[in-house]
Design an enzyme around this catalytic site. Structure first.
Site, PDB file in Angstrom:
ATOM      1  N   LYS A   1     -11.936   0.302   5.403  1.00 42.64           N
ATOM      2  CA  LYS A   1     -12.310  -0.379   4.167  1.00 42.64           C
ATOM      3  C   LYS A   1     -13.447  -1.388   4.427  1.00 42.64           C
ATOM      4  CE  LYS A   1      -8.802   2.111   2.999  1.00 42.64           C
ATOM      5  NZ  LYS A   1      -7.438   1.619   2.905  1.00 42.64           N
TER       6      LYS A   1
ATOM      7  N   TYR B   1       0.848  -1.201   0.000  1.00 44.14           N
ATOM      8  CA  TYR B   1       0.000   0.000   0.000  1.00 44.14           C
ATOM      9  C   TYR B   1       0.886   1.256   0.000  1.00 44.14           C
ATOM     10  CZ  TYR B   1      -3.299   3.431   1.851  1.00 44.14           C
ATOM     11  OH  TYR B   1      -4.061   4.544   2.043  1.00 44.14           O
TER      12      TYR B   1
HETATM   13  C1  PLP Z   1      -6.192   2.000   3.274  1.00 47.55           C
HETATM   14  C2  PLP Z   1      -5.120   1.025   3.551  1.00 47.55           C
HETATM   15  C3  PLP Z   1      -4.185   1.252   4.573  1.00 47.55           C
HETATM   16  C4  PLP Z   1      -4.182   2.522   5.392  1.00 47.55           C
HETATM   17  O1  PLP Z   1      -5.325   2.676   6.158  1.00 47.55           O
HETATM   18  P1  PLP Z   1      -5.984   4.093   6.591  1.00 47.55           P
HETATM   19  O2  PLP Z   1      -7.174   3.675   7.349  1.00 47.55           O
HETATM   20  O3  PLP Z   1      -6.275   4.832   5.330  1.00 47.55           O
HETATM   21  O4  PLP Z   1      -4.970   4.806   7.410  1.00 47.55           O
HETATM   22  C5  PLP Z   1      -3.243   0.261   4.815  1.00 47.55           C
HETATM   23  N1  PLP Z   1      -3.195  -0.863   4.079  1.00 47.55           N
HETATM   24  C6  PLP Z   1      -4.066  -1.105   3.083  1.00 47.55           C
HETATM   25  C7  PLP Z   1      -3.960  -2.378   2.307  1.00 47.55           C
HETATM   26  C8  PLP Z   1      -5.050  -0.174   2.785  1.00 47.55           C
HETATM   27  O5  PLP Z   1      -5.888  -0.413   1.786  1.00 47.55           O
END
Ligand code: PLP
Length: 385
Positions: free
Chosen positions: A199, A102
């Site tokens: 997510k 990421y």
């Molecule tokens: C979005 C995401 C992150 C970071 O998370 P946040 O809640 O935006 O700080 C880390 N790893 C993956 C795979 C992500 O999709």
């Protein structure tokens, strides 16, 4: 290990009817920052909200159960969860991470390593030869992410944890892309699982949050200590919203995955698409591994338009997917990783990771599958003009 019934039941029962004061069925929100002591010599169960609140504790317990963990820690964001794990290493320790992790994780690891807080090695951990060479360097912590973002490369978690154990190395798996419904890294030997609960876990694109789930209580307690010490724990209201969202995780993930598989096949069959990256396709180089390691292929996919097609026209013609970062919500999103999600990576690192300017990433939502397919077909025609 979670059998299916167990997972669905955890989702539907955590925190339900636990309220002693009024008998509320849905969990109440507790916003108090401080809690009454009965005796100045004996700390109460909760004392100060940075350390713990009932809503955070409830969400942590739920996510820990889903992942087969002994202890969970809730953080203000996914990045805070990842940063929390970095308290386990110090100067001179080697941290291993995927070259195509990421974008925000790549940036965090690169900049902290530049400050001398640890050494970093980015490697293609989905390639067995590169992986084994990397573990031979005796890392202290291996950060794993599978499937990778945005190219959906699959890393063999069991092979990594075996190598790590032999090297005395901790393993952290970012399970954001699949959620505990489709993959259980702790069952494959990982010490820690991190989630951006922003997510799939919360699932409604209205709350930012993160979690670390520890296979063993000691390690979880150590991270909870650091979380209170550094103040990365998130607001109680966010935990309440996230628990509200996670209740439907299983049905959302299964429905979104069904649509994603259909669209991946549709795009693969279209000659205007150069490549589709989706582990559920037989053409995916690690399809067999994904089938063995995962309980499903998920609802993230990426695709490259053929040379000569117009990416701006394609995006303009789409009427259902929204052009936006993030993923895992109820709504379909499309993004261009090169200029959006992965822009924080240096250009050379993006190219090495295989992120081209024409790559599109989709997070498939809960809309009707045939409506989405029609929309993609129309956008592909528009991109030819
Ligand atoms: C979005 C995401 C992150 C970071 O998370 P946040 O809640 O935006 O700080 C880390 N790893 C993956 C795979 C992500 O999709």
């Amino acid at each position: 290990m979670n059998d299916e019934k167990k997972l669905a039941t955890i989702l539907a029962t955590t925190g339900v009817a636990r309220d002693e004061a009024f008998g509320s069925v849905a969990p109440p929100i507790g916003l108090s920052t401080t809690f009454r002591w009965q005796d100045h010599r004996k700390p109460p169960r909760y004392d100060y909200a940075r350390k713990e609140t009932p809503n955070r504790e409830e969400l942590a317990a739920c996510l820990a159960k889903l992942e087969g963990a002994e202890r969970g820690v809730i953080t203000a964001s996914g990045m805070a969860a990842i940063d929390l794990c970095l308290n386990l290493v110090g100067p001179g320790d080697l941290v291993l991470a995927p070259h195509d992790c990421y974008g925000g994780t790549h940036r965090l690891l690169t900049h902290k390593a530049r400050r001398g807080l640890f050494d970093i090695l980015f490697a293609d951990l989905s390639d067995p030869e590169a992986r084994d060479a990397a573990f031979a360097l005796k890392p202290k912590l291996a950060y794993l992410e599978t499937p990778s973002n945005p190219l959906m490369r699959v890393t063999d978690l069991a092979a990594c944890t075996q190598k790590a154990r032999a090297a005395g190395c901790l393993t952290v798996a970012d399970n954001t892309f699949l959620s505990p419904v489709l993959q259980n890294p702790i069952a494959l030997g990982c010490d820690l699982v991190v989630h951006s609960t922003t997510k799939f876990i919360s699932g409604h694109s209205d709350v930012v949050g993160g979690a670390v789930l520890a296979a063993k209580r000691d390690l979880g307690d150590e991270l909870a200590w650091w979380a209170n010490c550094t103040g990365v724990t998130g607001p109680a209201f966010d935990s309440w919203l996230t628990l509200r969202g996670v209740r439907t995780l299983k049905v959302r993930v299964e429905e979104q995955q069904r649509t994603a598989e259909r669209l991946a096949r549709f795009l693969e069959a279209d000659e205007r698409i150069a490549r589709v990256h989706y582990p559920g396709l037989e053409s995916h180089p690690q399809h067999a591994l994904a089938k063995r390691q995962q309980k499903g292929f998920g609802s993230m996919l990426s695709a490259e338009l053929r040379d000569g097609l117009s990416l701006p026209k394609f995006l303009e013609a789409l009427t259902i997917p929204t052009l936006a970062e993030s993923l895992g919500g109820f709504e379909t999103l499309v993004c261009v990783p090169d200029t959006m999600t992965h822009a924080g990576m240096e250009e050379q690192a993006r190219r090495e990771a295989g992120i081209t300017p024409g790559l599109l990433r989709f997070s498939i939502g809960l809309e009707d599958a045939s409506d989405l397919q029609d929309d993609l077909a129309k956008a592909l025609s528009a991109a030819q003009l």
